[in-house]
Design a protein around this motif. Structure first.
Motif, mmCIF file in Angstrom:
data_model
loop_
_atom_site.group_PDB
_atom_site.id
_atom_site.type_symbol
_atom_site.label_atom_id
_atom_site.label_comp_id
_atom_site.label_asym_id
_atom_site.label_seq_id
_atom_site.Cartn_x
_atom_site.Cartn_y
_atom_site.Cartn_z
ATOM 1 N N GLN A 1 13.832 58.611 -65.422
ATOM 2 C CA GLN A 1 12.788 57.614 -65.645
ATOM 3 C C GLN A 1 12.396 56.919 -64.350
ATOM 4 O OE1 GLN A 1 14.066 55.076 -68.826
ATOM 5 N NE2 GLN A 1 13.439 56.550 -70.382
ATOM 6 N N ARG A 2 13.367 56.650 -63.486
ATOM 7 C CA ARG A 2 13.039 56.048 -62.187
ATOM 8 C C ARG A 2 12.187 57.000 -61.358
ATOM 9 N NH1 ARG A 2 18.293 54.166 -62.273
ATOM 10 N NH2 ARG A 2 19.007 55.795 -60.869
ATOM 11 N N GLY A 3 12.527 58.276 -61.379
ATOM 12 C CA GLY A 3 11.746 59.263 -60.647
ATOM 13 C C GLY A 3 10.330 59.371 -61.179
ATOM 14 N N ARG A 4 10.196 59.322 -62.485
ATOM 15 C CA ARG A 4 8.864 59.373 -63.079
ATOM 16 C C ARG A 4 8.059 58.145 -62.671
ATOM 17 N NH1 ARG A 4 5.974 60.334 -68.443
ATOM 18 N NH2 ARG A 4 4.560 58.581 -68.402
ATOM 19 N N ALA A 5 8.700 57.003 -62.651
ATOM 20 C CA ALA A 5 7.998 55.768 -62.297
ATOM 21 C C ALA A 5 7.472 55.825 -60.865
ATOM 22 C CB ALA A 5 8.929 54.570 -62.472
ATOM 23 N N ILE A 6 8.216 56.485 -59.987
ATOM 24 C CA ILE A 6 7.778 56.583 -58.593
ATOM 25 C C ILE A 6 6.479 57.366 -58.491
ATOM 26 C CG2 ILE A 6 8.321 57.637 -56.362
ATOM 27 C CD1 ILE A 6 11.271 56.991 -56.960
ATOM 28 N N TRP A 7 6.393 58.490 -59.209
ATOM 29 C CA TRP A 7 5.257 59.391 -59.027
ATOM 30 C C TRP A 7 4.143 59.231 -60.042
ATOM 31 C CZ3 TRP A 7 4.915 61.503 -54.538
ATOM 32 C CH2 TRP A 7 6.084 61.735 -53.810
ATOM 33 N N TRP A 8 4.442 58.787 -61.259
ATOM 34 C CA TRP A 8 3.428 58.830 -62.310
ATOM 35 C C TRP A 8 3.034 57.480 -62.873
ATOM 36 C CZ3 TRP A 8 1.046 63.196 -62.228
ATOM 37 C CH2 TRP A 8 1.726 64.339 -61.833
ATOM 38 N N ASP A 9 3.965 56.592 -63.049
ATOM 39 C CA ASP A 9 3.664 55.312 -63.692
ATOM 40 C C ASP A 9 3.153 54.324 -62.649
ATOM 41 O OD1 ASP A 9 4.587 56.464 -65.972
ATOM 42 O OD2 ASP A 9 6.569 55.552 -65.874
ATOM 43 N N ARG A 10 1.875 54.233 -62.544
ATOM 44 C CA ARG A 10 1.257 53.350 -61.557
ATOM 45 C C ARG A 10 0.753 52.083 -62.245
ATOM 46 N NH1 ARG A 10 2.884 55.722 -57.067
ATOM 47 N NH2 ARG A 10 2.126 57.801 -56.788
ATOM 48 N N PRO A 11 0.834 50.960 -61.561
ATOM 49 C CA PRO A 11 0.266 49.746 -62.146
ATOM 50 C C PRO A 11 -1.258 49.857 -62.206
ATOM 51 C CG PRO A 11 1.011 49.328 -59.906
ATOM 52 C CD PRO A 11 1.443 50.722 -60.266
ATOM 53 N N ALA A 12 -1.841 49.140 -63.128
ATOM 54 C CA ALA A 12 -3.297 49.161 -63.270
ATOM 55 C C ALA A 12 -3.944 48.597 -62.011
ATOM 56 C CB ALA A 12 -3.707 48.348 -64.483
ATOM 57 N N GLN A 13 -5.036 49.213 -61.599
ATOM 58 C CA GLN A 13 -5.735 48.752 -60.405
ATOM 59 C C GLN A 13 -6.707 47.639 -60.767
ATOM 60 O OE1 GLN A 13 -7.671 52.203 -58.813
ATOM 61 N NE2 GLN A 13 -5.952 52.670 -57.482
ATOM 62 N N SER A 14 -6.874 46.740 -59.836
ATOM 63 C CA SER A 14 -7.840 45.665 -60.041
ATOM 64 C C SER A 14 -9.246 46.235 -59.858
ATOM 65 C CB SER A 14 -7.596 44.540 -59.036
ATOM 66 O OG SER A 14 -7.953 44.968 -57.736
ATOM 67 N N PRO A 15 -10.249 45.580 -60.407
ATOM 68 C CA PRO A 15 -11.629 46.059 -60.217
ATOM 69 C C PRO A 15 -12.006 46.159 -58.737
ATOM 70 C CG PRO A 15 -11.560 44.413 -61.943
ATOM 71 C CD PRO A 15 -10.191 44.454 -61.326
ATOM 72 N N GLU A 16 -11.493 45.247 -57.932
ATOM 73 C CA GLU A 16 -11.780 45.282 -56.494
ATOM 74 C C GLU A 16 -11.184 46.539 -55.857
ATOM 75 O OE1 GLU A 16 -13.060 44.367 -52.704
ATOM 76 O OE2 GLU A 16 -13.688 43.530 -54.628
ATOM 77 N N LYS B 1 26.584 63.693 -67.697
ATOM 78 C CA LYS B 1 26.010 62.676 -66.809
ATOM 79 C C LYS B 1 25.000 61.825 -67.574
ATOM 80 C CE LYS B 1 26.392 65.426 -62.633
ATOM 81 N NZ LYS B 1 25.703 65.842 -61.415
ATOM 82 N N PRO B 2 25.461 60.840 -68.322
ATOM 83 C CA PRO B 2 24.528 60.017 -69.105
ATOM 84 C C PRO B 2 23.559 59.210 -68.241
ATOM 85 C CG PRO B 2 26.806 59.298 -69.432
ATOM 86 C CD PRO B 2 26.842 60.482 -68.536
ATOM 87 N N GLU B 3 23.916 58.957 -66.987
ATOM 88 C CA GLU B 3 23.027 58.188 -66.108
ATOM 89 C C GLU B 3 21.815 59.007 -65.666
ATOM 90 O OE1 GLU B 3 25.763 60.443 -63.433
ATOM 91 O OE2 GLU B 3 26.067 59.268 -65.233
ATOM 92 N N LEU B 4 21.825 60.281 -65.942
ATOM 93 C CA LEU B 4 20.737 61.161 -65.529
ATOM 94 C C LEU B 4 19.404 60.777 -66.181
ATOM 95 C CD1 LEU B 4 20.534 63.548 -63.638
ATOM 96 C CD2 LEU B 4 20.850 65.055 -65.579
ATOM 97 N N ALA B 5 19.444 60.322 -67.412
ATOM 98 C CA ALA B 5 18.206 59.925 -68.103
ATOM 99 C C ALA B 5 17.547 58.746 -67.387
ATOM 100 C CB ALA B 5 18.499 59.575 -69.553
ATOM 101 N N ALA B 6 18.344 57.787 -66.956
ATOM 102 C CA ALA B 6 17.790 56.636 -66.235
ATOM 103 C C ALA B 6 17.224 57.073 -64.886
ATOM 104 C CB ALA B 6 18.866 55.573 -66.040
ATOM 105 N N GLU B 7 17.897 57.997 -64.223
ATOM 106 C CA GLU B 7 17.392 58.508 -62.946
ATOM 107 C C GLU B 7 16.069 59.244 -63.143
ATOM 108 O OE1 GLU B 7 20.192 60.768 -60.633
ATOM 109 O OE2 GLU B 7 21.813 59.404 -61.170
#
Length: 59
Positions: free
Chosen positions: A25-40, A17-23
């Protein structure tokens, strides 16, 4: 060279299942990779925190 059963299983799984690696990364992005917060946003989050007592069971 020694290869554990788990490592062998993972290699075979990713080969099947080569598509598993992309899945993954998508799962990681949901829980861990957050955009930087603004100072406000950071300021509001800091203001919203409730100060914890030194001893949690203190009434």
């Amino acid at each position: 060279m020694y290869e554990s059963e788990h490592t062998r299983f993972m290699r075979e799984l990713f080969a099947k299942k080569p598509e598993l690696a992309a899945e993954q990364q998508r799962g990681r992005a949901i829980w861990w990779d957050r955009p930087a917060q603004s100072p406000e946003d950071r300021r509001r989050a800091a203001e919203a925190q409730v100060r914890q007592k030194a001893y949690p069971y203190q009434v």
